[in-house]
Write an enzyme that holds these catalytic residues in place. Sequence first.
Site, PDB file in Angstrom:
ATOM      1  N   HIS A  51       0.856  -1.183   0.000  1.00 25.66           N
ATOM      2  CA  HIS A  51       0.000   0.000   0.000  1.00 25.66           C
ATOM      3  C   HIS A  51       0.886   1.226   0.000  1.00 25.66           C
ATOM      4  O   HIS A  51       2.057   1.155   0.353  1.00 25.66           O
ATOM      5  CB  HIS A  51      -0.994   0.027   1.156  1.00 25.66           C
ATOM      6  CG  HIS A  51      -0.397  -0.176   2.503  1.00 25.66           C
ATOM      7  ND1 HIS A  51       0.052   0.846   3.284  1.00 25.66           N
ATOM      8  CD2 HIS A  51      -0.160  -1.309   3.203  1.00 25.66           C
ATOM      9  CE1 HIS A  51       0.518   0.359   4.410  1.00 25.66           C
ATOM     10  NE2 HIS A  51       0.420  -0.951   4.398  1.00 25.66           N
ATOM     11  N   GLY A  73       2.079  -3.973  14.631  1.00 24.13           N
ATOM     12  CA  GLY A  73       1.272  -3.306  13.604  1.00 24.13           C
ATOM     13  C   GLY A  73       0.018  -4.096  13.290  1.00 24.13           C
ATOM     14  O   GLY A  73      -1.083  -3.538  13.170  1.00 24.13           O
TER      15      GLY A  73
END
Length: 590
Positions: free
Chosen positions: A11, A170
């Site tokens: 991304h 994360g």
Amino acid sequence: MNVIGISAFFHESACCLLRDGRLVAAAEEERFSRLKHDPRLPAAAFRWCLRQGGIGIADVDCVAYYESPVKKVARQLWAGIPENAPSDLAWLDPGRPERAIREGLGYAGRLLTFEHHLSHAASAFFFSGLPEAAVLTVDGVGEWATTTYGRARGTSIEPFEEVEFPHSLGLLYSTLTAYLGFEVNDGEYKVMGLAPYGEPRYLDEMRRLVASGPAGQFRLDLQYFDFVRGRRMYSQALPRLFGEPPRRREEEITAFHRDVARSLQAVLEEILLEKVHYLHDRTGLADLCMAGGVALNVVANGRILREGPFARLFVQPAAGDSGGCLGAAALACVELTGRRPTTGTLRHVYLGPRWNAAEIAGLLAAAGIAAQDFRGRESALLEAVVDRLAAGQVVGWFHGAMELGPRALGARSLLADPRDSGMRDRLNRLVKKREAFRPFAPSVLASHAREHFALDHLSPFMVETCRVVSPLALPAVTHVDGSARPQTVEPADAPRFAALLESFRRRTGCPMLVNTSFNVRGEPIVCSPVDALCCMGVSGIDCLVLEDFLIERAMVPGNWAELLPAWRERAPSGFARQTSAISEDLYTFV
Ligand SMILES: [Fe+2]
């Protein structure tokens, strides 16, 4: 020597150009393609970097790619094929990124790849200006690593320990982000913004999800997670643990959701603080550099700096994967020249496209938009803008080269009066159309920052929060816990923006403005003047400053939407159009 850095195919793809070790250009692809978090080959950003550098593709000495496709595919194979994966399995071909770069960009020269977390580490250390530092990288996952610890000095970065997938802070944060009904890789900011509204009632449950281990290690209890196979982020055991079903998107946010967010944030900070102490003990170094998506958790960064053992903290402003291109390019410079790229601390990230006044004048004339022309009269322009800000208007501020990274820092910003108690709601209602609980950030003149914020250093990138200590009431930028995420602005780095803040201070006694990114919900930050006009058209911005031109809302024709195709064609630099020449097959690889 011209080195291109590329991060892509997960991304936030991005591209940068380092010339003789100096950062000349950098931008995310989403700004050109107008597709938020665009993960595709950054073809438009690449072309723009060449143009900014005044070079052709034959002048590129090296393309540096930000992760190892072979190792990444190995990890993906270990995890198993997700049920929602494309059926042709071409995404498991580790040769695809190189083929995409060669065929999609037409590049035949030297190509170097560096590991994902080493690229993150380099993106922080080599741009910190520090001669030596401890380095911490924390994200969802790269190839295998999700967290690395290292020491860096001169041209060398030595990671000495890593935490491997699936144990990931994360992914823990993203999993809870999904459970709380926000979009993964986008809604993490929202969870962080929600946290101070809650109470840490779920610390025990959170500590069952993640447990700190010896040295730099931590472990997730995988019975609560499902991301390994990519079906979804959490397993059925997670809602059972918390005793509530997952929140559906746009469903009401309750005290339960606020308390889970607060508990998650508390446990994240607890682990990060513990590991930062460990890193300090291991390295004995005074300073810390950080990157990786978790380094965008500005609340945790503030605590690391205030309560941690390090004297100074440098966080790469593009700490997520887009900034990986900077690190990869820097590592290639070291490999090819033996010298450390760049000197001094990264002072600003105004590294994207800019448009001059003549180009904008041409665009406005072509679109038939009347604007006040302040060319050669900067102080009159600033006074006119201050008139509007002081009257409670929201001003679109488009000036200079676009910022790299997720924060608008005075080049593509929406500005407003931070003393206005109704401004947060007004901005949300008319422009941002985002959740009311999310705070806005202030940009403050560096020379006045200490009078208003508990900050003893410059903070030009909005990468940490601190306490508001201002004698002024600043409801639009003060979070519910009394904190803010200020940008300190210095005239040397952002002369016109600093001059605007100074003009506002002289008029009102307040040396700061609300500064939020120039976009509406779901859109990337504006890049071109056309994007800015479009954003004005679909939002409630009261007026727009395009370089030396001031455009009142009423000056934009009522039929602006019909004019859009014509504007786009006449745009002086319609970068986005160039990407359509790239084959979709090569261009898309997620
Ligand atoms: Fe990453």
